[in-house]
Design an enzyme around this catalytic site. Structure first.
Site, PDB file in Angstrom:
ATOM      1  N   ASP A  92      -9.463   3.787  -3.874  1.00 10.38           N
ATOM      2  CA  ASP A  92     -10.142   2.380  -2.974  1.00 10.38           C
ATOM      3  C   ASP A  92     -11.658   2.015  -3.782  1.00 10.38           C
ATOM      4  OD1 ASP A  92      -7.893   1.826  -1.209  1.00 10.38           O
ATOM      5  OD2 ASP A  92      -9.117   1.873   0.372  1.00 10.38           O
ATOM      6  N   TRP A 113      -2.554   3.976  -5.964  1.00  3.84           N
ATOM      7  CA  TRP A 113      -3.893   3.935  -6.084  1.00  3.84           C
ATOM      8  C   TRP A 113      -3.367   4.813  -7.520  1.00  3.84           C
ATOM      9  CZ3 TRP A 113      -2.426   6.982  -0.601  1.00  3.84           C
ATOM     10  CH2 TRP A 113      -2.667   5.720   0.142  1.00  3.84           C
ATOM     11  N   GLY A 114      -2.745   4.275  -8.278  1.00  4.81           N
ATOM     12  CA  GLY A 114      -2.983   4.721  -9.141  1.00  4.81           C
ATOM     13  C   GLY A 114      -1.543   6.477  -9.313  1.00  4.81           C
ATOM     14  N   GLN A 115      -1.248   6.694  -7.891  1.00  5.38           N
ATOM     15  CA  GLN A 115      -0.253   8.033  -8.360  1.00  5.38           C
ATOM     16  C   GLN A 115       1.390   7.328  -9.353  1.00  5.38           C
ATOM     17  OE1 GLN A 115      -0.015   9.117  -4.647  1.00  5.38           O
ATOM     18  NE2 GLN A 115      -2.432   9.749  -3.813  1.00  5.38           N
ATOM     19  N   ASP A 149       1.092  -0.840  -0.089  1.00  7.72           N
ATOM     20  CA  ASP A 149       0.149   0.165   0.024  1.00  7.72           C
ATOM     21  C   ASP A 149       1.333   1.506   0.166  1.00  7.72           C
ATOM     22  OD1 ASP A 149      -2.309   1.103   0.334  1.00  7.72           O
ATOM     23  OD2 ASP A 149      -3.439  -0.327   1.194  1.00  7.72           O
TER      24      ASP A 149
END
Ligand SMILES: *[C@@H]1O[C@H](CO)[C@@H](O)[C@H](O)[C@H]1NC(C)=O
Ligand SMILES: *[C@@H]1O[C@H](CO)[C@@H](O)[C@H](O)[C@H]1NC(C)=O
Ligand SMILES: *[C@@H]1O[C@H](CO)[C@@H](O)[C@H](O)[C@H]1NC(C)=O
Ligand SMILES: *[C@@H]1O[C@H](CO)[C@@H](O)[C@H](O)[C@H]1NC(C)=O
Ligand SMILES: *[C@@H]1O[C@H](CO)[C@@H](O)[C@H](O)[C@H]1NC(C)=O
Ligand SMILES: *[C@@H]1O[C@H](CO)[C@@H](O)[C@H](O)[C@H]1NC(C)=O
Ligand SMILES: *[C@@H]1O[C@H](CO)[C@@H](O)[C@H](O)[C@H]1NC(C)=O
Length: 444
Positions: A242, A221-223, A148
């Site tokens: 999410d 998260w696509g960052q 994460d």
């Protein structure tokens, strides 16, 4: 010296975590969507038992993944610097004990951490401890890591985040290019050189140093422009924020991920997050659409519900043989892609009205899906001339002067043979539902 230089020059430019696993999308179960932090060993063993007894193992589900909150929250072991499994949640030899029991059922086990100082729920996480943690997990028998992106130290953050498809930021992506407001990086920015990419590479290398192959699921998260470096770093990479059981959120994630599918093939997948099928909040039609489109995009398929309480209908969705055959095809690595948006012009980024017409090739033929974003039933056509592969084949057959052949269609939900069609199939698609057919040659 010269030979060393030559060897380096000949090494593949993009290595990835080439540990022989993760060629196909991962299938399994994860605790987060069902239980969040409320986890115990018993819940994982119950899930594992159900994966076997409900026949989910037989159709390919194999990972039993522990998400956040599995360790002692106050900190690492002061001597070994290892993360310590919570002795109350995992009372029988910690995670290693759970791993042995899960392995005894012929399944695999996953663990969770963050590329920061603490996990999202505030438990010890791995930045600066990557080698220790990877070695510990390998010793415990871990097969999968979800990594994460919470609690990143200030000196490891980036000044811009790339194009993160998040409706709250008003992001828009057209053909892979960011438009509109948002914390974009400037055109030409090298995402592969970002601190975010480096944080994930450090764990990749730590995992690669272990004797045990561990599947690497990047969850940033696509960052940090992860689409640019995800495939060289892990087996899957989250493309969005999410998921939850709100239908509008699922449609938003579908829209976002649909713009990233050219990055998906064998060994690496853009991941629009885990499944919510079975959880309260989704209608039967919504559960079908969610699963069908996730399977078609070759997303990892991680069930996130209490399997002791799952309905027969939802279980049938998770076991749909056509969608699983497409998702797990070992000859065709590319996902299904939109051949027409429908409500909006092609390539329109719209969180409520994403692409509606999808197709993809696999060993079983051509999978064609029609998604209905409206709440009421809609009449739709699956028109063969619009579907890239079918169009070419029809011409080929005609060109040889053998006459038109048409396509035989099977409904993916009922498994019924619908017969032969020459030009199109008319379907009524229930509100929020997805109609699906498998098309094969062989009609006269
Ligand atoms: C951030 O600080 C830590 C601790 O001093 C250091 O190990 C790390 O290399 C730094 N990260 C970057 C990107 O400079
Ligand atoms: C997006 O890409 C497709 C295929 O490459 C192209 O046909 C279309 O015109 C592009 N649309 C925009 C808005 O750039
Ligand atoms: C981007 O950064 C990576 C990692 O530092 C480097 O290997 C690559 O050559 C860079 N690409 C460009 C186009 O500068
Ligand atoms: C659904 O969305 C609403 C509004 O954005 C939010 O308050 C709620 O927490 C969401 N539900 C879940 C399960 O996340
Ligand atoms: C991802 O990397 C693998 C090698 O690890 C390669 O086979 C595959 O084609 C890559 N995917 C894409 C979309 O380039
Ligand atoms: C999304 O598409 C719908 C249908 O075309 C349209 O009414 C709506 O304005 C669009 N939303 C945005 C934010 O453009
Ligand atoms: C489907 O295609 C047929 C033949 O072109 C046409 O008559 C019919 O109106 C179409 N239906 C829809 C819903 O577009």
């Amino acid at each position: 010296m010269l030979s060393l230089v030559l060897q380096l020059a000949l090494a593949p430019a993009v290595a990835g975590l080439a540990n022989g696993i993760g060629r196909l999308p991962a299938m399994g179960w994860n605790s987060w969507n069902a239980y969040h932090c409320d986890i115990t060993e018993a819940k994982f063993l119950d899930a594992a038992d159900k994966i076997v007894s409900l026949g989910l193992k037989d159709v390919g589900y194999e990972y039993v993944n522990i998400d956040d909150c599995w360790s002692v929250k106050s900190g690492r072991d002061p001597t070994t610097h290892r993360i310590v499994p919570d002795p109350e949640r995992f009372p029988d030899n910690g995670i290693q004990g759970t791993a042995e029991k899960v392995h005894a059922l012929g399944l695999k086990i996953g663990i969770y951490s963050s590329a920061g100082t603490e996990t999202c729920a505030g438990y010890p996480a791995s930045i600066g401890y990557e080698e220790i943690d990877a070695a510990t997990w390998a010793e415990w028998g871990i097969d999968y890591l979800k990594y994460d992106n919470c609690n990143v130290p200030a000196n490891w953050t980036d000044t811009c985040n790339g194009c993160v498809p998040d409706s709250k930021l008003g992001d828009e992506i057209v053909n892979g290019t960011c438009i509109g407001p948002g914390n974009w990086c400037p055109v030409g920015y090298n995402y592969t050189a970002s601190n975010t990419a480096e944080r994930y590479r450090i764990m990749r290398d730590a995992l690669a140093n272990q004797n045990r192959p561990i599947l690497y699921s990047i969850c940033d998260w696509g960052q940090g422009g992860v689409q640019e470096w995800g495939n060289a770093t892990g087996h899957s990479w989250r493309s969005t924020d999410d998921i939850n059981t709100n239908w509008s959120k699922i449609v938003e994630l579908l829209n976002a991920n649909s713009f990233y599918l050219n990055h998906v093939n064998f060994w690496g997948r853009s991941d629009p997050d885990m499944l919510e099928v079975g959880n309260p909040g989704l209608s039967a039609a919504e559960a079908r659409s969610h699963f069908a489109l996730w399977a078609a995009m070759k997303s990892p398929l991680l069930i996130g519900t209490d399997l002791a309480a799952i309905s027969d209908d939802n279980l049938a969705i998770l076991k749909n043989k056509h969608l699983l055959a497409f998702n797990q095809d070992d000859v065709y690595g590319a996902p299904a892609t939109p051949y027409k948006w429908g409500t909006n012009p092609d390539w329109t980024f719209n969180v409520s009205y994403p692409a509606e017409y999808w197709s993809g090739e696999y060993q079983g033929g051509t999978l064609a899906l029609v998604f209905n974003p409206y709440s009421t039933s809609q009449a739709r056509n699956i028109t063969f001339s619009e579907i890239p592969g079918l169009h070419a084949k029809a011409h080929h057959v005609q060109g040889r002067g053998r006459g038109r052949k048409g396509y035989r269609a099977t409904d993916i939900w009922t498994d019924k043979d619908l017969g032969c069609f020459m030009d199109y199939i008319a379907v009524d698609v229930e509100g929020h539902d997805t109609a699906g057919v498998v098309l094969r040659e062989g009609c006269r």
